[in-house]
Design an enzyme around this catalytic site. Sequence first.
Site, mmCIF file in Angstrom:
data_model
loop_
_atom_site.group_PDB
_atom_site.id
_atom_site.type_symbol
_atom_site.label_atom_id
_atom_site.label_comp_id
_atom_site.label_asym_id
_atom_site.label_seq_id
_atom_site.Cartn_x
_atom_site.Cartn_y
_atom_site.Cartn_z
ATOM 1 N N GLY A 88 -0.554 -1.028 -7.723
ATOM 2 C CA GLY A 88 -0.196 0.242 -8.346
ATOM 3 C C GLY A 88 0.996 0.886 -7.667
ATOM 4 O O GLY A 88 1.465 0.418 -6.627
ATOM 5 N N GLY A 129 2.831 4.798 -6.577
ATOM 6 C CA GLY A 129 2.676 6.226 -6.386
ATOM 7 C C GLY A 129 4.037 6.875 -6.276
ATOM 8 O O GLY A 129 5.072 6.238 -6.494
ATOM 9 N N ASP A 177 -1.220 17.458 2.850
ATOM 10 C CA ASP A 177 -1.119 17.020 1.454
ATOM 11 C C ASP A 177 -2.485 16.630 0.895
ATOM 12 O O ASP A 177 -2.618 15.598 0.242
ATOM 13 C CB ASP A 177 -0.146 15.849 1.350
ATOM 14 C CG ASP A 177 0.272 15.570 -0.101
ATOM 15 O OD1 ASP A 177 0.157 16.482 -0.938
ATOM 16 O OD2 ASP A 177 0.709 14.442 -0.380
ATOM 17 N N GLY A 180 5.578 5.202 -2.883
ATOM 18 C CA GLY A 180 5.637 3.767 -2.640
ATOM 19 C C GLY A 180 4.777 2.958 -3.586
ATOM 20 O O GLY A 180 4.118 3.496 -4.478
ATOM 21 N N LYS A 212 1.486 -1.145 1.744
ATOM 22 C CA LYS A 212 2.166 -0.033 1.091
ATOM 23 C C LYS A 212 3.649 -0.114 1.431
ATOM 24 O O LYS A 212 4.025 -0.071 2.604
ATOM 25 C CB LYS A 212 1.601 1.308 1.573
ATOM 26 C CG LYS A 212 2.315 2.520 0.969
ATOM 27 C CD LYS A 212 1.713 3.819 1.484
ATOM 28 C CE LYS A 212 2.418 5.029 0.908
ATOM 29 N NZ LYS A 212 1.856 6.296 1.416
#
Length: 259
Positions: free
Chosen positions: A53, A55, A170, A58, A75
């Site tokens: 996937g 984001g 975050d 990254g 990642k």
Amino acid sequence: MSASITCTGCNHAYADTALFCPNCGRPKVRETTSDPLVGKLLGERFQVQEQLGQGASGTIYRADHATLRRKLAIKVLHQELSRDDLAVERFRREATTVAEIDNEHIVEIHDFGRTPDGRLYLAMELLEGETLDHVLAREHQLSVERVADILIQVGEALMEAHAIGYVHRDLRPRNIYLAVRRGRANFVKLLDFGLAKLVETDAQAASTSLGMTFGDPRYMSPEQARGDRIDRRADIYQLGCVAYEMLTGAPPFTGSRVF
């Protein structure tokens, strides 16, 4: 003059070099192409198998350790961010921060390096499950018992981080992963310490030239939104916003524009 693209969320036009729409904060949609990293060996030991996937910061891949045969996740920072000094430092801090925090509810980092084309990557434990934002998109509201269980686990991870001087900055549903571990569902793993920061350091700018905001404005504390110095209380505020959304189905504050 740089090229521009149109946001798929609010139809606002902005520079193609930006990663986020400056009007609504939606990440830029990336074209799907064949991935040159799939099948490659990173760091002479990580065999990239497939893309899992993407984001805002990254791309995540499934990989195998070439000698230990252990399955893990890689990642890789987006190319645009690998050219931005501030983003590179945030990504480097993610690796060192997570490695220092010893808590089972924080994703385990195994290694850190660069891809052949210069992008930065993290090798981390491979998780089975889904992020809290996917759960909320499907179920909208969670039971009080489930919410309490998730909050306690996130709180344990934050206590460990805060004790050694780190603030996550975050916290939002997409950074809370509900993994399956030893047959138990809803085992929390706190993701993405890329915005983590030593409490003692000075505050930095609230955004980069790439249009990346530091955190989601729906969960951001007023102090962080103003660019003021923040501490662990900002994490507690964000956790409260996440708790509100888990119970009611929507964040406590929404708006048509980022700020």
